[in-house]
Motif scaffolding. Structure first.
Motif, PDB file in Angstrom:
ATOM      1  N   ASP A 161       1.589 -65.583  20.551  1.00 28.38           N
ATOM      2  CA  ASP A 161       2.503 -64.814  19.544  1.00 28.38           C
ATOM      3  C   ASP A 161       2.748 -65.454  18.185  1.00 28.38           C
ATOM      4  OD1 ASP A 161       3.259 -67.083  19.755  1.00 28.38           O
ATOM      5  OD2 ASP A 161       5.537 -67.029  20.331  1.00 28.38           O
ATOM      6  N   LEU A 162       1.914 -65.870  18.052  1.00 29.24           N
ATOM      7  CA  LEU A 162       1.235 -66.605  16.385  1.00 29.24           C
ATOM      8  C   LEU A 162       1.747 -65.794  15.622  1.00 29.24           C
ATOM      9  CD1 LEU A 162      -1.478 -69.170  17.928  1.00 29.24           C
ATOM     10  CD2 LEU A 162       1.553 -69.497  17.290  1.00 29.24           C
ATOM     11  N   VAL A 163       0.944 -64.761  14.930  1.00 29.99           N
ATOM     12  CA  VAL A 163       1.675 -63.968  14.034  1.00 29.99           C
ATOM     13  C   VAL A 163       2.408 -63.610  13.916  1.00 29.99           C
ATOM     14  CG1 VAL A 163      -0.330 -62.172  12.712  1.00 29.99           C
ATOM     15  CG2 VAL A 163      -1.605 -63.743  13.808  1.00 29.99           C
ATOM     16  N   ALA A 164       3.061 -63.237  15.464  1.00 27.56           N
ATOM     17  CA  ALA A 164       4.415 -62.383  15.180  1.00 27.56           C
ATOM     18  C   ALA A 164       5.593 -62.870  14.715  1.00 27.56           C
ATOM     19  CB  ALA A 164       4.471 -61.814  16.817  1.00 27.56           C
ATOM     20  N   THR A 165       5.195 -64.855  15.353  1.00 38.05           N
ATOM     21  CA  THR A 165       5.645 -65.506  14.710  1.00 38.05           C
ATOM     22  C   THR A 165       5.879 -65.435  13.024  1.00 38.05           C
ATOM     23  OG1 THR A 165       5.735 -66.635  16.754  1.00 38.05           O
ATOM     24  CG2 THR A 165       6.386 -68.231  14.549  1.00 38.05           C
ATOM     25  N   PHE A 166       4.443 -65.120  12.809  1.00 36.11           N
ATOM     26  CA  PHE A 166       4.076 -66.285  10.672  1.00 36.11           C
ATOM     27  C   PHE A 166       4.542 -65.256  10.457  1.00 36.11           C
ATOM     28  CE2 PHE A 166       0.108 -68.024  12.721  1.00 36.11           C
ATOM     29  CZ  PHE A 166       0.338 -68.589  12.540  1.00 36.11           C
ATOM     30  N   ARG A 167       4.792 -63.997  10.455  1.00 41.79           N
ATOM     31  CA  ARG A 167       5.309 -62.514  10.143  1.00 41.79           C
ATOM     32  C   ARG A 167       6.333 -62.272   9.710  1.00 41.79           C
ATOM     33  NH1 ARG A 167       2.097 -58.653  12.833  1.00 41.79           N
ATOM     34  NH2 ARG A 167       0.974 -58.359  11.005  1.00 41.79           N
ATOM     35  N   GLU A 168       7.442 -62.764  11.312  1.00 38.61           N
ATOM     36  CA  GLU A 168       8.696 -63.458  10.471  1.00 38.61           C
ATOM     37  C   GLU A 168       8.824 -64.186   9.909  1.00 38.61           C
ATOM     38  OE1 GLU A 168      10.934 -63.902  14.228  1.00 38.61           O
ATOM     39  OE2 GLU A 168       9.450 -62.293  15.732  1.00 38.61           O
ATOM     40  N   LEU A 169       8.482 -65.126  10.019  1.00 36.78           N
ATOM     41  CA  LEU A 169       8.506 -66.201   9.076  1.00 36.78           C
ATOM     42  C   LEU A 169       8.430 -65.762   7.781  1.00 36.78           C
ATOM     43  CD1 LEU A 169       7.288 -68.914  11.082  1.00 36.78           C
ATOM     44  CD2 LEU A 169       9.933 -69.102  10.274  1.00 36.78           C
ATOM     45  N   TYR A 170       7.578 -65.173   7.491  1.00 35.61           N
ATOM     46  CA  TYR A 170       6.604 -64.970   5.744  1.00 35.61           C
ATOM     47  C   TYR A 170       6.474 -63.656   5.572  1.00 35.61           C
ATOM     48  CZ  TYR A 170       6.099 -69.597   6.083  1.00 35.61           C
ATOM     49  OH  TYR A 170       6.782 -71.674   5.844  1.00 35.61           O
ATOM     50  N   PRO A 171       7.739 -62.536   6.432  1.00 37.47           N
ATOM     51  CA  PRO A 171       6.871 -61.508   6.349  1.00 37.47           C
ATOM     52  C   PRO A 171       7.210 -61.223   4.559  1.00 37.47           C
ATOM     53  CG  PRO A 171       9.780 -61.446   5.366  1.00 37.47           C
ATOM     54  CD  PRO A 171       8.876 -62.853   6.419  1.00 37.47           C
ATOM     55  N   THR A 172       7.318 -61.974   3.333  1.00 34.69           N
ATOM     56  CA  THR A 172       7.161 -61.366   2.029  1.00 34.69           C
ATOM     57  C   THR A 172       5.879 -62.148   1.185  1.00 34.69           C
ATOM     58  OG1 THR A 172       8.829 -62.521   0.934  1.00 34.69           O
ATOM     59  CG2 THR A 172       8.536 -60.076   1.398  1.00 34.69           C
ATOM     60  N   GLU A 173       6.212 -63.284   1.656  1.00 35.49           N
ATOM     61  CA  GLU A 173       4.690 -64.381   1.433  1.00 35.49           C
ATOM     62  C   GLU A 173       3.545 -64.166   1.917  1.00 35.49           C
ATOM     63  OE1 GLU A 173       8.040 -64.673   2.527  1.00 35.49           O
ATOM     64  OE2 GLU A 173       9.007 -66.446   1.969  1.00 35.49           O
ATOM     65  N   LEU A 174       3.058 -63.701   2.930  1.00 37.49           N
ATOM     66  CA  LEU A 174       1.387 -63.782   3.615  1.00 37.49           C
ATOM     67  C   LEU A 174       2.067 -62.572   4.109  1.00 37.49           C
ATOM     68  CD1 LEU A 174       1.906 -67.062   5.806  1.00 37.49           C
ATOM     69  CD2 LEU A 174       1.114 -66.638   3.277  1.00 37.49           C
ATOM     70  N   SER A 175       0.840 -61.796   3.916  1.00 36.83           N
ATOM     71  CA  SER A 175       0.090 -60.330   4.315  1.00 36.83           C
ATOM     72  C   SER A 175      -0.299 -60.797   6.178  1.00 36.83           C
ATOM     73  CB  SER A 175      -1.154 -59.928   3.285  1.00 36.83           C
ATOM     74  OG  SER A 175       0.356 -59.962   1.784  1.00 36.83           O
ATOM     75  N   PHE A 176      -0.647 -59.971   6.461  1.00 32.77           N
ATOM     76  CA  PHE A 176      -0.924 -59.317   7.290  1.00 32.77           C
ATOM     77  C   PHE A 176      -2.614 -58.665   8.113  1.00 32.77           C
ATOM     78  CE2 PHE A 176       2.698 -62.038   7.463  1.00 32.77           C
ATOM     79  CZ  PHE A 176       2.489 -62.869   7.980  1.00 32.77           C
ATOM     80  N   GLU A 177      -2.939 -58.705   9.129  1.00 32.75           N
ATOM     81  CA  GLU A 177      -3.723 -58.246   9.567  1.00 32.75           C
ATOM     82  C   GLU A 177      -3.558 -57.761  11.463  1.00 32.75           C
ATOM     83  OE1 GLU A 177      -7.892 -57.926  10.863  1.00 32.75           O
ATOM     84  OE2 GLU A 177      -7.988 -56.200   9.183  1.00 32.75           O
ATOM     85  N   GLY A 178      -3.029 -56.631  11.958  1.00 31.30           N
ATOM     86  CA  GLY A 178      -2.223 -56.645  13.116  1.00 31.30           C
ATOM     87  C   GLY A 178      -1.617 -58.197  13.293  1.00 31.30           C
ATOM     88  N   ASN A 179      -2.019 -58.239  14.696  1.00 31.79           N
ATOM     89  CA  ASN A 179      -1.653 -59.107  15.944  1.00 31.79           C
ATOM     90  C   ASN A 179      -2.872 -61.230  15.893  1.00 31.79           C
ATOM     91  OD1 ASN A 179      -3.323 -58.536  17.533  1.00 31.79           O
ATOM     92  ND2 ASN A 179      -2.087 -58.557  19.102  1.00 31.79           N
TER      93      ASN A 179
END
Length: 121
Positions: free
Chosen positions: A62-80
């Motif tokens: 659940d790491l990327v989901a956690t990162f997405r919650e913590l940094y929704p505007t500061e970081l960009s993500f691809e899937g999980n």
């Protein structure tokens, strides 16, 4: 090289992580907590022929989901599976260091019993 330094620097500042093993997985620089088994593998790579690169994490965590919650505007993500960065943008060191620290301690957190109090507040 900046991300490599960030990963090693973050690991050195966290009790229980121990030394990192640097190796190649899928032809990508990879960082493992082989001695302590405290964390999940982190991999680095360029994203195809684009000007983007990424830090990759195990997709069944659940790491990327956690990162997405913590940094929704500061970081960009691809899937999980990854945090995506662009070569022309400054490296968001504080956010990345926090995310790397969470990855390097992923299994430590999963092993710990809950620290919640059973008493009503």
């Amino acid at each position: 090289m900046a991300l490599r330094r960030l990963i090693f620097g973050t690991a050195a500042g966290i009790d229980g992580v121990g030394p990192l093993q640097e190796t190649l997985k899928w032809n990508q620089p990879s960082y493992l907590t082989s001695e302590t088994k405290s964390g999940s593998t982190i991999r680095l790579d360029r994203m195809g022929a684009t000007e983007q690169y990424a830090l990759y994490f195990h997709c069944q965590t659940d790491l990327v989901a956690t990162f997405r919650e913590l940094y929704p505007t500061e970081l960009s993500f691809e899937g999980n599976r990854s945090i995506v960065l662009h070569v022309d943008d400054p490296v968001p060191e504080q956010a990345l260091s926090h995310c790397v620290g969470l990855a390097l301690t992923y299994h430590l957190r999963k092993r710990r019993p809950s620290t919640r109090s059973s008493q009503a507040e």
